[in-house]
Design an enzyme around this catalytic site. Structure first.
Site, mmCIF file in Angstrom:
data_model
loop_
_atom_site.group_PDB
_atom_site.id
_atom_site.type_symbol
_atom_site.label_atom_id
_atom_site.label_comp_id
_atom_site.label_asym_id
_atom_site.label_seq_id
_atom_site.Cartn_x
_atom_site.Cartn_y
_atom_site.Cartn_z
ATOM 1 C CG HIS A 17 -10.084 7.231 10.145
ATOM 2 N ND1 HIS A 17 -8.857 7.256 10.786
ATOM 3 C CD2 HIS A 17 -9.977 6.321 9.146
ATOM 4 C CE1 HIS A 17 -8.043 6.381 10.195
ATOM 5 N NE2 HIS A 17 -8.693 5.808 9.210
ATOM 6 C CG HIS A 46 -0.468 6.007 3.861
ATOM 7 N ND1 HIS A 46 -0.254 5.727 5.196
ATOM 8 C CD2 HIS A 46 -1.582 5.331 3.512
ATOM 9 C CE1 HIS A 46 -1.202 4.927 5.634
ATOM 10 N NE2 HIS A 46 -2.018 4.665 4.631
ATOM 11 C CB ALA A 47 1.981 1.370 2.272
ATOM 12 C CD GLU A 85 -7.464 -1.895 5.053
ATOM 13 O OE1 GLU A 85 -6.423 -2.254 5.635
ATOM 14 O OE2 GLU A 85 -7.455 -1.159 4.051
ATOM 15 C CG HIS A 105 -5.340 -3.917 -0.280
ATOM 16 N ND1 HIS A 105 -6.609 -3.940 0.249
ATOM 17 C CD2 HIS A 105 -4.529 -3.459 0.710
ATOM 18 C CE1 HIS A 105 -6.569 -3.506 1.504
ATOM 19 N NE2 HIS A 105 -5.323 -3.219 1.809
ATOM 20 C CG HIS A 148 -1.905 -5.106 4.364
ATOM 21 N ND1 HIS A 148 -2.907 -5.536 5.206
ATOM 22 C CD2 HIS A 148 -2.379 -3.959 3.797
ATOM 23 C CE1 HIS A 148 -3.932 -4.692 5.149
ATOM 24 N NE2 HIS A 148 -3.624 -3.725 4.295
ATOM 25 C CD GLU A 149 -0.762 -1.515 1.127
ATOM 26 O OE1 GLU A 149 -1.645 -1.411 0.253
ATOM 27 O OE2 GLU A 149 -0.914 -1.062 2.277
ATOM 28 C CE1 TYR A 181 -8.998 0.775 7.968
ATOM 29 C CE2 TYR A 181 -10.439 2.418 8.953
ATOM 30 C CZ TYR A 181 -9.582 2.033 7.945
ATOM 31 O OH TYR A 181 -9.309 2.889 6.910
#
Length: 600
Positions: free
Chosen positions: A499, A341-342, A399, A375, A371-372, A509
């Site tokens: 979740h 999982h990224a 996010e 972060h 996206h990553e 989110y």
């Protein structure tokens, strides 16, 4: 009485000796609190570094022993945070400086599930949370003893299948894995609420909402206002998709005036509808395939990462350290199991930043890398902040930052970096916007209702007698989707969503999906963009990058509303940028929905 107000009052009070005593007492308590925080931040910073390295090793070498080591390390950290959070409670209701109060709150609110002081109940809660996580993690749908499907396998089938009965079978099979969770979840709610009350909060839901620099009730109202702002557009999208699905499956299965059966939207939870795009696609849409473009230009995993890094350096950020490339995981090893999982990592709160993902050489993978790295650049930007401020301004910011960057991965950007020969015509934009809306806009009500349900459970408004009924009432009210088969209180359908059993707050989110468009519009303005918002990319804009970095550097050092206002220039948090971004699609939907009865 606030610290500053108390001092102001004391200076004007006639009893001089008592004034001095009050001032000296306040100053002494302030010093005690600051000393406590200094030692706490130093200790937690070192402990977090140790735990992060343990988690990294486990994630890259999954064995019995690394699993045991990471469990021990996580337990050590959890016990330390529980102890320190309770110690921080000694300063409750005492006038202190705003910075000291903020850090104390950050420490107490770093607990997701507040643990009771009583050791037996502490252990009981730990066992319950572990059991819930195991039930989810080990969940499989077994049609018979020889045919079991994991959630990954189920999702793969659901993403492409258009067989009504097959989808129904998979949906029901997965939701049934959550049934045993219900009594455990009841216990968890009782124990966590006790822990929250011991820390000074009414219940666990109130504690979660207290993380947003405003009273919990005010935060709830703020969310509802945001939802009302985007609800008309969501209803237009829902109306169009329902009509297409009704035509595809028949109005006996998808009625034109009822909620959509939840298993027909290409996703187990109907939270993203992008997999039904082939059914609802407009005639004119972008014709290029980013996966094929990457293949044509010889992009391997490393070149994809370098391209994403180049996006950030083009807007003025410093290059990633050499250790990023030496220590990150980009491809799945052939000789061992890893968590694919990224994820983006900051191991030491300074320069040891990494990503861990088994990169797929696809268009989606290209977006995920951008996206990553968002972060990672956020991690590095706030590294000079004290430990308790080394986090997003609120839990939705991280996010939103990553997704803000992906909004700039436009055809124009792909053209500039040599992946796309010519820009698509504006007449082809509707297809692109439809895909984006099926992902971003379709998610909004689900992003809101998961925690709406949990907050009401924690407060006691929803009891175990109507867990499931309340869940589906919220899903019909907000999403306009319904359970495809009869459900009762023997079911525990909320537990079929990761979740819930894993106790991960979800409203972050929803916030991120709104904020990313506000951030994107602001950066496009700073870049001097003259094109439609959905066509704008901030690639190569140093001015946009400078403004962006100024926000990222603040971490959580100030209330998020102030950081948001400084960045966007707006005092009021709203969704107008999202509506502007999708304005051409809204006009298209208005035409398509003529003569239809929208709503449910």
């Amino acid at each position: 009485m606030a610290f500053i107000s108390m001092i102001a009052w004391a200076k004007g009070h006639p009893m001089g000796s008592e004034v001095n005593q009050v001032t000296e007492s306040v100053t002494s308590v302030e010093q005690d609190a600051q000393s406590f925080l200094y030692k706490t931040e130093d200790y937690l910073s070192k402990l977090n570094h140790f735990v992060a390295r343990t988690r990294w090793v486990h994630g890259n070498f999954i064995t019995y022993d690394t699993s045991a080591l990471v469990a021990e390390a996580e337990g050590q950290r959890r016990a330390a945070v529980v102890r320190l959070a309770h110690e921080a409670s000694q300063f409750n209701n005492i006038p202190l400086s705003q910075d000291t109060l903020r850090k104390l709150d950050k420490l107490k609110l770093s607990l997701t599930l507040p643990t009771p002081i009583d050791e037996d109940k502490n252990q009981q809660l730990s066992k319950v949370t572990t059991a819930l996580g195991d039930l989810y993690g080990q969940g499989k749908y077994c049609r018979d003893n020889d045919s079991c499907l994991s959630l990954t396998e189920i999702n793969r089938i659901m993403s492409s299948s258009q067989d009504y009965e097959e989808l129904l079978d998979l949906w029901t099979g997965w939701h049934d894995i959550a049934k045993p969770m219900k009594p455990l979840y009841e216990q968890e709610v009782l124990l966590a609420n006790q822990g929250a009350r011991e820390l000074g909060y009414n219940d666990t839901g109130a504690m979660w909402r207290s993380k947003y620099d405003m009273p919990p009730e005010e935060f709830t109202r703020e969310l509802e206002q945001l939802w009302l702002q985007v609800k008309p557009f969501y209803q237009s999208l829902h109306c169009h998709v329902r009509a297409k699905l009704s035509k595809w499956y028949g109005d006996d299965k998808v009625a034109l005036d009822k909620p959509i059966p939840a298993h027909l939207l290409g996703n187990m939870w109907a939270q993203s509808w992008i997999n039904v795009y082939p059914i609802v696609a407009p005639e004119s849409s972008h014709r290029f395939d980013l996966t094929e473009l990457l293949k044509k230009e010889g992009y391997d995993e490393l070149k994809m990462v370098r391209a994403a890094e180049n996006f950030f350096t083009s807007i003025g950020f410093s290059p990633l350290p050499d250790t990023f490339y030496e220590r990150s995981l980009f491809t799945k090893p052939r000789d061992r199991d890893v968590h694919c999982h990224a994820s983006a990592w900051s191991l030491d709160g300074q320069d040891d930043i990494r990503i861990k993902m088994c990169i797929q050489k696809t268009g989606k993978g290209f977006h995920v890398i951008h996206h990553e790295l968002g972060h990672n650049f956020y991690h590095r930007a706030y590294r000079e902040q004290p430990f308790l401020y080394q986090q997003g301004a609120n839990d939705g910011f991280h996010e939103a930052i990553g997704d803000t960057i992906t909004l700039s991965v436009t055809p124009g950007y792909l053209h500039e970096i040599g992946l796309l020969e010519a820009l698509p015509a504006e007449s082809e934009d509707i297809g692109f916007l439809m895909k984006m809306a099926l992902d971003k806009v379709a998610f909004l009500p689900f992003g809101l209702l998961v925690d709406q349900w949990r907050w009401k459970v924690f407060s006691g408004e929803i009891t175990s007698d109507n867990y499931n009924q309340a869940w589906w009432s919220l899903r019909e009210e907000y999403q306009g989707v319904r359970a495809p088969v009869h459900r009762n209180e023997g079911d525990f359908d909320p537990g079929a969503k990761y979740h819930v059993p894993k106790n991960t707050p979800y409203v972050r989110y929803f916030l991120a999906h709104i904020m990313q468009f506000e951030f994107h519009r602001t950066l496009c303005e700073k870049a001097g963009s003259r094109v439609a918002l959905h066509r704008c990319s901030i690639y190569k804009s140093k001015e946009a990058g400078r403004h962006f970095n100024n926000m990222l550097e603040m971490g959580a050092s100030r209330p998020w509303q102030e950081i948001y206002a400084d960045f966007t220039g707006k005092e009021v948090f709203d969704a107008s940028a999202m509506l502007e971004y999708f304005a051409p699609l809204q006009a298209y939907l208005d035409e398509q929905n003529q003569g239809l009865s929208c709503g449910w």
